[in-house]
Design an enzyme around this catalytic site. Structure first.
Site: not given
Ligand SMILES: [Zn+2]
Length: 162
Positions: A114, A117-120
């Site tokens: 995705i 939308h940034l995610h770690v």
């Protein structure tokens, strides 16, 4: 008092604050039987990956819909790292992994599932488990159900966050 009337700016700000309805990170609880969110902060939250590479695969996600580190405010930057730190501590306590992969994929070419939308990612690792990169897209056998994982991690996060 004089005021600068800048309607184009208002439109820009409003558009930026309206999240797309189909973003799973903007509405992480939508359509789910099991709540995968294990900790909610002011500007970010921690959620279980629906398609984990390993037991305890977590993601730290800014609440705001943004695609790159560049767009993060200072407060969001701080909380993202604070929640990554708590995630490391919670995973160590719950699973005692031998290592943890912490990573961000920016853009499709970098492997982002995705990309808007940034995610770690935080993936607990044990020597002998499948390589992080080759595990992408493959079916893994996971001994623990996601609901059980959430129930196990949530009280640990709640205690660590105090
Ligand atoms: Zn979003």
């Amino acid at each position: 008092m004089d005021r600068l009337w800048a309607p184009w700016r208002l439109a820009y700000v409003t558009a930026a604050q309206v999240p797309p309805t189909d973003c799973i990170f903007c509405d992480p609880s939508a359509g789910r039987d099991v709540d995968l969110v294990v900790l909610r902060g002011r500007h970010a939250y921690v959620i279980l990956n629906l398609y984990p590479y390993n037991n305890g695969h977590l993601m730290v996600v800014p609440t705001r819909h943004l695609a790159a580190l560049e767009a993060l405010t200072p407060d969001e930057q701080v909380e993202l790292m604070q929640l990554a730190r708590l995630s490391e501590m919670a995973l160590n306590e719950a699973y005692r992994p031998q290592g943890i992969n912490v990573g961000i994929n920016l853009g499709k070419a970098a492997g982002a599932g995705i990309e808007d939308h940034l995610h770690v990612h935080l993936v607990p690792r044990w020597s002998g488990d499948t390589n992080f990169m080759t595990a992408v897209g493959q079916t893994r056998v996971l001994p623990e159900e996601l609901g059980a994982t959430a129930a196990r991690l949530r009280p640990i996060f709640e205690r660590l966050a105090q």
